[in-house]
Structure formats: C-alpha cells, structure tokens
Write an enzyme that holds these catalytic residues in place. Structure first.
Site, short mmCIF file in Angstrom:
data_model
loop_
_atom_site.label_atom_id
_atom_site.label_comp_id
_atom_site.label_asym_id
_atom_site.label_seq_id
_atom_site.Cartn_x
_atom_site.Cartn_y
_atom_site.Cartn_z
N ARG A 55 0.83 -1.22 0.00
CA ARG A 55 0.00 0.00 0.00
C ARG A 55 0.86 1.26 0.00
O ARG A 55 0.47 2.31 -0.51
CB ARG A 55 -0.97 0.00 1.20
CG ARG A 55 -1.82 1.27 1.31
CD ARG A 55 -3.07 1.06 2.16
NE ARG A 55 -2.79 0.53 3.46
CZ ARG A 55 -2.36 1.24 4.51
NH1 ARG A 55 -2.14 2.54 4.40
NH2 ARG A 55 -2.13 0.66 5.66
N TYR A 108 -14.92 16.71 -15.80
CA TYR A 108 -15.33 15.30 -15.80
C TYR A 108 -16.33 15.05 -14.66
O TYR A 108 -16.19 15.58 -13.56
CB TYR A 108 -14.07 14.43 -15.63
CG TYR A 108 -14.39 12.99 -15.42
CD1 TYR A 108 -14.99 12.24 -16.42
CD2 TYR A 108 -14.12 12.37 -14.21
CE1 TYR A 108 -15.30 10.91 -16.22
CE2 TYR A 108 -14.43 11.04 -13.99
CZ TYR A 108 -15.03 10.31 -15.01
OH TYR A 108 -15.35 9.00 -14.80
N ASP A 180 -6.21 18.79 -15.45
CA ASP A 180 -6.49 17.40 -15.82
C ASP A 180 -6.19 17.30 -17.31
O ASP A 180 -6.91 17.85 -18.14
CB ASP A 180 -7.95 17.07 -15.51
CG ASP A 180 -8.29 15.62 -15.80
OD1 ASP A 180 -7.64 15.03 -16.67
OD2 ASP A 180 -9.24 15.11 -15.17
N LYS A 205 -6.65 6.02 -20.01
CA LYS A 205 -6.93 6.63 -21.31
C LYS A 205 -5.67 6.58 -22.19
O LYS A 205 -5.14 5.53 -22.38
CB LYS A 205 -7.45 8.06 -21.08
CG LYS A 205 -8.61 8.13 -20.04
CD LYS A 205 -9.80 7.30 -20.44
CE LYS A 205 -10.99 7.38 -19.51
NZ LYS A 205 -10.81 7.11 -18.10
#
Ligand SMILES: Cc1ncc(COP(=O)(O)O)c(C=O)c1O
Length: 391
Positions: A55, A108, A180, A205
């Site tokens: 983690r 978004y 972004d 993406k």
C-alpha cells in the site's frame, strides 16, 4: 525443510542470473523481507530506498512514477488506483475546511461529484465556471479559493483551455492551478511547462491506450506530491502492480499513437463536417472552432483523437447511427483506445445535469462523442459513412 515450509517460502530471493529482464518484472508482493531491524529502519527513515508494504509503494508504481514525472517535466509523480483517486488525494492534500475551489463547468463527472457531493461534507465549497470566459473565472475567485481546476481539452465538446492565461490569473491570487490533461497526454501538451502546479491523468486513457488499465497519476513539485502520497496511502488508493506494469508498456508507444490519433481525428472531423446528416462537429482543428487559433498555438503536435458531432434528428438519429456502426465502432463509456469507440454524453457522462446545464454546454440528444483510433483512416471513414447512410 519440510514440504509445507518449502512451499510457504517459495519465491523469496529469486535470483535471475547475471542478466536483467529487458521488461520490468511484475512485483506482486504484499510485503518486503528484511534481514535485520537496522536495515528496515534505514528504509523507513528514508536513508535508503526500498519497499516494505504494498500500500505504501512498490517497484512497478515507482518505475511508472519516474517515467511520468519525466514525460510531464515535473519534479515528482504519485500514481494511484484511478484518476479519481489521484485527484481526490491531491485535493485533500491542498484543501482544508473553509476552502473553495473554482472548477471548469465542463469538468469530468467524477470530479464534479467529488466537488459537489464529497468535499462539501468536509466544509469545502466549489464554483463552476466557463473556463473560456476569463472574466467569469476572475469573478468566481474568492478570498478562500485555493485551487483553480481546469481540463486541457474539455469533454465532450473539445473546448481548448488557455492554460497560460489561467495560470496567470490563478498565480496572481496565490492559488494552485491544477490541470487534468487526460484528453491530451504529455505527448501533446505539458501543463507544468506552462506554469501549472499539478497535472492529473487517468492512466486508463491515452497513457495506457489499450483499455487494460485502471490507474491515475498526479505530477508536480516534490512537496505537493509527497503530501498527496501521504493522503493516498491513508485512503488506501494504491495502484495495482499489474496495472502499473501494463501502463508502463502502453507508454512506450505513446508518441506514435498520439500522432496517429491526431491525424485520423482531423480527417474524420473534416469528413463529418461536410456530411449532410451532421449538424455540428466539435474539433479544435476545424477553422470554425471557437478556439482554433489557440489550439494551433498550444497544440503544435496535434489534438489527439477526441471529437464530438451532432446528428440532425436528435435521439432517434443517434440511436440508429449507434446500432448501425456498433459492430465495428462500439459504444464504450471510456476513450483513448487504439480502436475507435463511441459514447453518448447526453445519456451517460452528462446524464445527471439539468436540461438547462446540458443545453448551456451544447450536449444535445443528437450528440455523439467519437474517440478516433489508430486504424486505417479508410476503414474508419467507411464505417462512419455506413452509419450515416442508415440515419
Ligand atoms: C478527463 C477525465 N478525468 C478524470 C477521469 C477519471 O479517471 P478514472 O476513471 O481513472 O478515475 C476521467 C475518466 O473518464 C476523465 O475522462
């Protein structure tokens, strides 16, 4: 050792001989083994580099972070389990109760939800503005505004954001300017070089490009990235080793893919623009686009594969078009794959908006978003022509 001991200890300290693998291995280990307390202490205190618990970080994430920091010309990068995790971690690192964010009204949907649903419960408010209207942006800034959040190319109508102008406005007020850049990737624009403080990516993406990854990244100066990393560790938003490995493989062909996406999308935009069944095409490479000149200045290497177009005939036309082309260009609620895909913003990403808000940003019931892939342009155009003939 007994068989159960051998089995339990299998895999520890696997040597690879004198050579090293050309492609980084997938380090799928929850934890790292130490020989003594002193060794562990040097890693925990940062005197030596190393890993101790998945983690908190792992070799595949680190390798990806190094490449992304270099690609974006940033000091440091933190990867996360998704693009939304990266944005959430960075926002939590910067914002405190009482703070305010100014964000793009075209942001978004996930970012919009974070800013309108989650952060208000922590005492953080947001105002949404048209980022193309610089006066509206200045008017939206408050004494408690800490972040100006932009998207490089906005979804789905491909408005081009004037990053340098907005950086100037934000920095004059001491804000962190966050960009972004998911729709453009560092192959097309590098917002940190234009003065931005942080850059976000959904790695699902263009950076991966093969629809095989879930992950996100935030790149910026070391201090902000370190603070973000702490939030991501607390939230448990670690990127999976396999996804990080996969993303790194995708990145190897980023420039080649972006060139092909950019060339194909411009040809598709010109084709659609001439078609009698098409009412409007949103692509900043077309001269009638409101930011055509800005796009030329900010994106000398092309504009990527995204565009949207509105069919005459509203929902019925859109539905008929999708049914006809979906066997070849499928309906898929993501983007940036090497193969072309379609999406329907009115019924998906922009579903939750009021009819007035949708109308304000031109998301009509005849609008389709096309993520133009890297296939042969003749095949893409033939598929689109086939679909348009059926409408
Ligand atoms: C522009 C943009 N930003 C952020 C995200 C969120 O990324 P993720 O789905 O990896 O959380 C997306 C996802 O589609 C996006 O399109």
């Amino acid at each position: 050792m007994k068989p159960q001991t051998l089995a339990a200890r299998a895999g520890i300290d696997t040597k690879l001989g004198v050579a090293k693998p050309l492609n980084l291995a997938i380090h799928q280990s929850t934890v790292y083994a130490y020989d003594n307390l002193e060794q562990l202490e040097t890693v925990l205190t940062g005197q030596e580099s190393g890993f101790f618990y998945y983690r908190n970080g792992h070799p595949n994430a680190s390798a990806l972070e190094q490449v992304l920091a270099q690609l974006e010309a940033g000091e440091a990068c933190a990867v996360a389990s998704s693009g939304m995790a990266a944005i959430s971690g960075a926002f939590l690192a910067i914002l405190n109760a009482g703070d305010h964010v100014v964000a793009d009204q075209n942001a978004y949907g996930g970012t919009f939800a974070l800013l309108t649903d989650d952060l208000p419960r922590l005492g953080i408010s947001a105002t949404f503005v048209d980022m193309q209207d610089l006066v509206a942006v200045e008017n939206a800034l408050q004494a408690n505004t800490k972040i100006l959040h932009l998207e490089s190319l906005s979804n789905p109508t491909m408005r081009v954001t004037d990053i340098p102008a907005l950086v100037a406005i934000g920095h004059a007020k001491g804000l962190k300017v966050c960009v972004d850049s998911t729709f453009s990737s560092p192959a097309l624009i590098r917002p940190l070089e234009l003065g931005a403080d942080l850059v976000f990516h959904s790695l699902a993406k263009y950076l991966d490009g093969h629809s095989s990854v879930m992950g996100g990244a935030v790149i910026g100066d070391k201090e902000l990235i370190d603070a973000t990393r702490v939030r991501l560790i607390h939230l448990g938003a670690t990127m999976a080793a396999f996804d990080a490995w996969n993303a790194l493989n995708g990145i190897k062909t980023l420039s080649l893919r972006m060139n092909a996406h950019s060339q194909n999308s411009l040809m598709v935009a010109r084709f659609l623009d001439q078609h009698a069944k098409v009412a409007r095409v949103d692509h900043p490479g077309l001269e009638q686009h409101p930011q055509f000149e800005l796009a030329k200045r900010l994106y000398p290497n092309g504009l990527g594969g995204m565009l949207s177009f509105e069919l005459h005939g509203g929902y019925a036309a859109a539905s008929r078009f999708v049914k006809t082309v979906a066997p070849r260009i499928p309906l898929a609620t993501s983007l940036a794959d090497v193969s072309s895909t379609l999406s329907y913003p009115f019924g998906t990403s922009h579903r939750a908006l009021t009819p007035e808000a949708r109308a304000r940003i031109n998301v009509t019931d005849g609008l389709l978003r096309l993520s133009v892939g890297i296939e042969a342009i003749e095949d893409i155009l033939a598929d689109l022509a086939f679909g348009l003939n059926a409408v």
